[in-house]
Write a protein that holds these residues in place. Structure first.
Motif, PDB file in Angstrom:
ATOM      1  N   MET A 127       0.869  -0.958  -0.460  1.00 54.40           N
ATOM      2  CA  MET A 127       0.619   0.147  -0.220  1.00 54.40           C
ATOM      3  C   MET A 127       0.851   1.446  -0.236  1.00 54.40           C
ATOM      4  O   MET A 127       0.458   2.756  -0.391  1.00 54.40           O
ATOM      5  CB  MET A 127      -0.945  -0.331   1.023  1.00 54.40           C
ATOM      6  CG  MET A 127      -1.829  -1.305   0.602  1.00 54.40           C
ATOM      7  SD  MET A 127      -2.797  -1.162   2.512  1.00 54.40           S
ATOM      8  CE  MET A 127      -3.932   0.405   2.722  1.00 54.40           C
ATOM      9  N   ARG A 128       2.024   0.827   0.837  1.00 49.12           N
ATOM     10  CA  ARG A 128       2.601   2.217   1.167  1.00 49.12           C
ATOM     11  C   ARG A 128       3.304   2.432  -0.341  1.00 49.12           C
ATOM     12  O   ARG A 128       3.400   3.588  -1.021  1.00 49.12           O
ATOM     13  CB  ARG A 128       3.727   1.661   2.028  1.00 49.12           C
ATOM     14  CG  ARG A 128       3.404   1.868   3.236  1.00 49.12           C
ATOM     15  CD  ARG A 128       2.959   3.377   3.818  1.00 49.12           C
ATOM     16  NE  ARG A 128       3.770   4.359   3.625  1.00 49.12           N
ATOM     17  CZ  ARG A 128       4.055   5.441   3.425  1.00 49.12           C
ATOM     18  NH1 ARG A 128       2.312   6.260   3.948  1.00 49.12           N
ATOM     19  NH2 ARG A 128       4.747   6.513   3.431  1.00 49.12           N
ATOM     20  N   GLN A 129       3.796   1.409  -1.467  1.00 46.46           N
ATOM     21  CA  GLN A 129       5.079   1.242  -2.505  1.00 46.46           C
ATOM     22  C   GLN A 129       3.711   2.166  -3.884  1.00 46.46           C
ATOM     23  O   GLN A 129       3.875   2.992  -4.637  1.00 46.46           O
ATOM     24  CB  GLN A 129       5.047   0.615  -3.428  1.00 46.46           C
ATOM     25  CG  GLN A 129       6.662  -0.148  -2.668  1.00 46.46           C
ATOM     26  CD  GLN A 129       6.804  -1.790  -2.855  1.00 46.46           C
ATOM     27  OE1 GLN A 129       6.009  -2.339  -3.184  1.00 46.46           O
ATOM     28  NE2 GLN A 129       8.110  -1.530  -3.271  1.00 46.46           N
ATOM     29  N   GLU A 130       2.347   2.218  -3.273  1.00 45.34           N
ATOM     30  CA  GLU A 130       1.164   2.443  -4.211  1.00 45.34           C
ATOM     31  C   GLU A 130       0.740   3.725  -3.900  1.00 45.34           C
ATOM     32  O   GLU A 130       0.042   4.461  -4.485  1.00 45.34           O
ATOM     33  CB  GLU A 130       0.272   1.382  -4.038  1.00 45.34           C
ATOM     34  CG  GLU A 130       0.441   0.203  -4.823  1.00 45.34           C
ATOM     35  CD  GLU A 130      -0.120  -0.568  -5.138  1.00 45.34           C
ATOM     36  OE1 GLU A 130      -2.038  -0.574  -4.725  1.00 45.34           O
ATOM     37  OE2 GLU A 130      -0.628  -2.267  -5.477  1.00 45.34           O
ATOM     38  N   GLY A 131       1.510   3.952  -2.764  1.00 45.37           N
ATOM     39  CA  GLY A 131       0.640   5.462  -2.797  1.00 45.37           C
ATOM     40  C   GLY A 131      -0.170   6.043  -1.558  1.00 45.37           C
ATOM     41  O   GLY A 131      -1.025   6.657  -1.578  1.00 45.37           O
ATOM     42  N   LEU A 132      -1.638   4.881  -1.272  1.00 47.53           N
ATOM     43  CA  LEU A 132      -2.118   4.353  -0.472  1.00 47.53           C
ATOM     44  C   LEU A 132      -2.191   5.357   0.740  1.00 47.53           C
ATOM     45  O   LEU A 132      -0.716   4.652   1.712  1.00 47.53           O
ATOM     46  CB  LEU A 132      -2.429   3.552  -0.737  1.00 47.53           C
ATOM     47  CG  LEU A 132      -2.872   2.425  -1.989  1.00 47.53           C
ATOM     48  CD1 LEU A 132      -3.270   1.745  -1.786  1.00 47.53           C
ATOM     49  CD2 LEU A 132      -4.050   3.675  -2.792  1.00 47.53           C
TER      50      LEU A 132
END
Length: 70
Positions: free
Chosen positions: A63-68
């Motif tokens: 989720m962090r990698q996807e910017g969420l």
């Protein structure tokens, strides 16, 4: 080792490409969803995440990698 085997904090940090301090922060933030609570280990033993914890923290990382927002 499958992606759901228990891992030490250092092993999981290496697998995810984050620092151990990031995992510690996530442990605090996402404690309600973790099976292995903070401080659960033997004296002098490395913390080993339950397979469920590995899945949860891997999802947080994704989720962090996807910017969420977390």
């Amino acid at each position: 080792m499958s992606t759901t085997d228990g891992l030490t904090r250092a092993d999981l940090a290496g697998r995810l490409g984050v620092s151990v301090s990031v995992l510690r922060k996530w442990e605090d933030t996402f404690a309600p969803w973790l099976v292995t609570q903070k401080g659960v280990k033997g004296f002098g033993a490395a913390k080993v995440y339950d397979p469920q914890d590995v899945r949860v923290l891997s999802l947080v990382h994704t989720m962090r990698q996807e910017g969420l927002p977390l």
